[in-house]
Design a protein around this motif. Structure first.
Motif, short mmCIF file in Angstrom:
data_model
loop_
_atom_site.label_atom_id
_atom_site.label_comp_id
_atom_site.label_asym_id
_atom_site.label_seq_id
_atom_site.Cartn_x
_atom_site.Cartn_y
_atom_site.Cartn_z
N VAL A 84 -4.37 9.48 -2.70
CA VAL A 84 -4.44 8.21 -3.42
C VAL A 84 -5.53 7.37 -2.76
O VAL A 84 -5.50 7.15 -1.55
CB VAL A 84 -3.10 7.46 -3.40
CG1 VAL A 84 -3.26 6.06 -3.99
CG2 VAL A 84 -2.04 8.25 -4.16
N SER A 85 -6.49 6.94 -3.55
CA SER A 85 -7.58 6.10 -3.04
C SER A 85 -7.27 4.63 -3.35
O SER A 85 -6.74 4.30 -4.42
CB SER A 85 -8.90 6.48 -3.68
OG SER A 85 -9.24 7.83 -3.40
N HIS A 86 -7.61 3.76 -2.40
CA HIS A 86 -7.37 2.32 -2.55
C HIS A 86 -8.73 1.61 -2.49
O HIS A 86 -9.34 1.52 -1.43
CB HIS A 86 -6.45 1.81 -1.44
CG HIS A 86 -5.11 2.46 -1.42
ND1 HIS A 86 -3.99 1.91 -2.03
CD2 HIS A 86 -4.70 3.64 -0.88
CE1 HIS A 86 -2.95 2.71 -1.85
NE2 HIS A 86 -3.36 3.77 -1.16
N ALA A 111 2.66 1.77 -3.35
CA ALA A 111 1.71 2.21 -4.38
C ALA A 111 1.33 3.68 -4.18
O ALA A 111 1.24 4.45 -5.14
CB ALA A 111 0.46 1.34 -4.34
N THR A 112 1.13 4.06 -2.92
CA THR A 112 0.79 5.46 -2.62
C THR A 112 1.90 6.40 -3.04
O THR A 112 1.66 7.43 -3.69
CB THR A 112 0.50 5.63 -1.12
OG1 THR A 112 -0.62 4.81 -0.76
CG2 THR A 112 0.19 7.08 -0.78
N CYS A 127 -5.73 1.15 -7.09
CA CYS A 127 -5.17 2.36 -6.48
C CYS A 127 -5.18 3.49 -7.51
O CYS A 127 -4.67 3.31 -8.61
CB CYS A 127 -3.73 2.10 -6.01
SG CYS A 127 -3.56 0.63 -4.98
N ARG A 166 0.83 -1.21 0.00
CA ARG A 166 0.00 0.00 0.00
C ARG A 166 0.87 1.26 0.00
O ARG A 166 0.61 2.19 -0.78
CB ARG A 166 -0.92 -0.01 1.23
CG ARG A 166 -1.85 1.21 1.32
CD ARG A 166 -2.61 1.22 2.64
NE ARG A 166 -3.49 2.37 2.74
CZ ARG A 166 -4.78 2.37 2.43
NH1 ARG A 166 -5.35 1.27 2.00
NH2 ARG A 166 -5.51 3.48 2.57
#
Length: 265
Positions: free
Chosen positions: A58-60, A23-24, A51, A20
């Protein structure tokens, strides 16, 4: 603005076992919204996460993989899709929170150099020689990644057999290192491997990583975390032989750890 990317091109948007935070960081470095990637869920095995860079965050979005009448379906929010490419195509023209999907994030090209020879035992394995340069495509598991060689062939490789090529090192320098020049990391790995090779057999080892062999390979053992294997033979190619639940077969050495003698009972 609707995205124009190829939603069928899995190599462009699937980033495998990226965490996470990684990726962010990757998406926050993008200058525009709608840049995205798909990664494996760390908390729910078999699920995925979409993502997306949206405004200044950043939305997951979790993608749940479900079964419906023996067919896989992928659920995001209240919507169901037959495939992930179908899901991505939908969100090319529909908003998630503040943006549709515009384009996949750029992948950082990561290369490794082989420290040892590896002769694959399964059809999905990618064999290589010491000193070969490989390009990492996906980090599927902690100890097994998907890579491509210089001839364009792809397959699974054991992570302990390779060394990352840092930007400060050239492939030529690392090939020399892998061919015998002094390198502390490689020397430590060699020492650990020698210790394993010199282990008195048979010896018990505990499985630390799940391994589901190819359905057509009846020589490979299916591994579940916590299983105790009786190791009967250690091969230098990394495929060891042992006994588990009454079956004798092969398994990757990276998936087990020897039990200490005093704890073997």
């Amino acid at each position: 603005m609707a995205g124009t990317f190829d939603h069928e091109d899995k190599d462009s948007w699937y980033f495998g076992a990226v965490g996470r935070n990684e990726a962010t960081d990757l998406l926050m470095a993008q200058h525009e919204g709608g840049v995205f990637l798909v990664r494996d869920s760390k908390t729910c095995a078999g699920d995925f996460v979409l993502c997306v860079k949206e405004d200044s965050k950043v939305s997951h979005y979790i993608i749940n993989k479900t079964q419906h009448q023996d067919q896989a379906r992928y659920k995001i929010g209240d919507n169901f899709f037959k495939t992930i490419p179908e899901l991505l195509a939908f969100y090319k023209v529909h908003y998630l929170d503040t943006t549709p999907l515009i384009k996949p994030a750029n992948k950082k090209v990561e290369k490794v150099v082989a420290k040892f020879d590896f002769e694959g035992k399964e059809k999905d394995d990618l064999s290589f020689k010491k000193g070969d340069i490989l390009t990492i495509l996906f980090k599927d598991e902690e100890q097994w990644w998907t890579a491509r060689n210089k001839d364009g062939k792809t397959g699974s490789i054991p992570v302990p057999y390779v060394q990352k090529i840092e930007e400060s090192h050239s492939p030529v320098d690392l090939q020399r290192t892998s061919s015998g020049f002094v390198n502390a990391t490689i020397l430590q790995t060699d020492a650990a491997k020698r210790n394993q090779m010199q282990r008195k057999l048979p010896a018990k080892a505990r499985v630390k990583q799940v391994r589901v062999p190819n359905a057509y390979d009846d020589t490979a053992l299916k591994l579940e975390i916590g299983d105790i294997i009786n190791v009967t033979k250690i091969n230098i190619n990394g495929q060891w032989e042992g006994e588990l639940n009454g079956k004798t077969g092969y398994f990757p050495f990276t998936h087990v750890e020897f039990l200490e003698e005093e704890n073997e009972s």
